[in-house]
Enzyme design. Structure first.
Site, PDB file in Angstrom:
ATOM      1  N   GLU A   1      43.152  34.299  36.844  1.00 46.54           N
ATOM      2  CA  GLU A   1      42.491  33.039  36.499  1.00 46.54           C
ATOM      3  C   GLU A   1      41.052  33.259  36.035  1.00 46.54           C
ATOM      4  OE1 GLU A   1      44.087  29.471  39.212  1.00 46.54           O
ATOM      5  OE2 GLU A   1      43.170  31.075  40.384  1.00 46.54           O
ATOM      6  N   ASP A   2      40.364  34.166  36.698  1.00 46.87           N
ATOM      7  CA  ASP A   2      38.929  34.377  36.452  1.00 46.87           C
ATOM      8  C   ASP A   2      38.651  35.876  36.494  1.00 46.87           C
ATOM      9  OD1 ASP A   2      36.183  33.995  36.208  1.00 46.87           O
ATOM     10  OD2 ASP A   2      35.907  33.693  38.368  1.00 46.87           O
ATOM     11  N   PRO A   3      38.931  36.596  35.413  1.00 45.66           N
ATOM     12  CA  PRO A   3      38.868  38.061  35.436  1.00 45.66           C
ATOM     13  C   PRO A   3      37.494  38.604  35.807  1.00 45.66           C
ATOM     14  CG  PRO A   3      40.037  37.286  33.489  1.00 45.66           C
ATOM     15  CD  PRO A   3      39.409  36.079  34.117  1.00 45.66           C
TER      16      PRO A   3
END
Length: 458
Positions: A166-168
């Site tokens: 989702e949020d690398p």
């Protein structure tokens, strides 16, 4: 899962570990050097008294508290940039895995997120395969609480993997282990701990690690020239040293190849280690048009390491083979892969030119049974994770001094080769002792005049 290893391209680098500059060793006090734990899942006092006891939450909910600030009512985790929170970035944090209470719910969550398009198909299949393999390995241990351990650890692991999708997270060239608001180090330790058969595991020459710690407290640098077996190497090293040398266990830096900082299944485990991020020589030309960019990036990481060494009190782990050991295709026997002389010489010169005393030791690791690599080097990211419950070993021998070898040769290249071979021969000797203890079932009786085996967690 986790690790590292690299070799040099001209003067580009290898595999490392260090004491973070923000928590360097001090001769006046040890306490400030211990990174602060931000959760109750791991007690240092408990670990020191019972290092082979499993530390995990009694319920999945207590594991979820690692990532949830209950008073604020929002999840607080490390963001992709290494700073901030999901709340500050406006993310609507999914609780698909944290809210799961059963194996069926966890696996259903993977499929639901994949069908919704929030998980790439290859990542989803990798997560499910990881769950099944981890489950089977923990059951091999015969631990009566295996069901609870599996659900607790895999709940957090799948949640961390999904969060990074989702949020690398983006790794800096010099990455410091993330210990808060989520403690990735402890997460990694607790994940690997149930896979280690401590009754059939051994450490060689534990007293040398105590000597190293004293040198670090005096401001000296330590270099460990080692073979490299699995992605779990850092966790195995830390598990074996946490009861006697927690400062070394927690403050090592590993130079990480790009694969373990880009593979979604590896990244959460890498985030809990101190890293210098480099591109492996073996994968330097996988995409020819990116080769020059990779070399420049390696040069930046090399400069970062030089700066760290100048500050002193650094402990560096290097795997000069440039990759993980693999079995002989004919005999199926495992042996340390040959060392690259330029990598060893580069590390020696960096240590000598740092301006502070440095000591270089040969270190042997045997843990390939726990998480063996693919039989051949793969170009594609996303290898199959084979996981087993097994004994493992760690051993170190006295430092090898360059000047003692250099005096016997006139040709500089011959000196480099002889110096490297001395390290390799020592690592092979120690590895064979560990092999006799673990696979040969000789246990402590496999000790030799140069390698004294013990189980410091007992």
């Amino acid at each position: 899962m986790l690790l590292l290893s690299v070799s040099s391209q001209h003067h580009t680098l290898f595999s490392v570990s260090r004491v973070s500059s923000s928590s360097s060793f001090s001769s006046s006090s040890r306490l400030p050097l211990l990174p602060k734990l931000t959760s109750s899942i791991f007690s240092r006092s408990t670990a020191r008294r019972f290092p082979c006891a499993l530390t995990f939450a009694s319920k999945v909910r207590s594991m979820a508290e690692l990532v949830e600030d209950k008073e604020a009512g929002v999840a607080v985790v490390a963001s992709g940039s290494g700073e901030g929170t999901e709340e500050s970035k406006g993310l609507n944090r999914s609780r698909t895995f944290l809210d799961a209470r059963t194996e069926e719910a966890l696996l259903a969550g993977i499929r639901e997120e994949a069908e919704a398009g929030r998980l790439p198909p290859n990542v989803a299949s990798g997560m499910e395969e990881l769950y099944q393999n981890y489950r089977n390995a923990v059951f091999q241990s015969g631990n009566p609480r295996a069901d609870e351990i599996i659900l607790s650890n895999m709940t957090v692991a799948l949640d961390r993997i999904f969060l990074d999708v989702e949020d690398p997270f983006v790794f800096e060239p010099h990455h410091k282990a993330l210990r808060e608001p989520f403690d990735y180090y402890t997460f990694g330790q607790n994940y690997i701990r149930p896979l280690v058969d401590f009754s059939n595991s051994y450490v060689g020459n534990i007293s040398l690690f105590c000597d190293m710690e004293e040198k670090l407290q005096q401001g000296h640098n330590i270099v460990l020239i080692s073979n490299h077996q699995t992605e779990a190497d850092p966790a195995v090293i830390a598990l074996f040293l946490e009861s006697t040398n927690p400062l070394i266990a927690e403050n090592m830096i590993y130079v990480a190849g790009d694969r373990v900082v880009t593979d979604p299944l590896c990244k959460p485990f890498s985030m809990g280690r101190n890293l210098l991020c480099v591109y492996s020589k073996k994968h330097m030309n996988d995409v020819p048009e990116l080769a020059e960019m990779k070399r420049r990036a390696n040069t930046r990481s090399l400069k970062e390491m030089a700066l760290l060494l100048r500050g002193g009190s650094q402990i560096i782990w290097i795997a000069p083979s440039g990759g993980r050991d693999r079995p002989d295709p004919l005999t199926k026997e495992w042996h340390p892969a040959p060392f690259d002389a330029s990598s060893v010489d580069n590390m020696r010169r960096l240590a000598e030119h740092s301006g502070v005393p440095g000591h270089i030791y040969p270190l042997a690791l045997m843990c390939h049974d726990i998480m063996p690599p693919p039989l051949q080097v793969e170009k594609e990211i996303g290898e199959k994770r084979v996981i087993c419950f097994h004994g493992a070993g760690l051993s170190v021998a006295p430092e090898i001094k360059f000047h003692e070898i250099a005096g016997s040769y006139e040709n500089p290249d011959e000196v480099k080769e002889a110096y490297t071979q001395a390290f390799y021969n020592s690592v092979v000797e120690q590895y064979n002792i560990l092999n006799s203890a673990i696979h040969g079932k000789q246990g402590l009786g496999a000790s030799s005049p140069t390698v004294s085996l013990s189980q410091p967690w007992n």
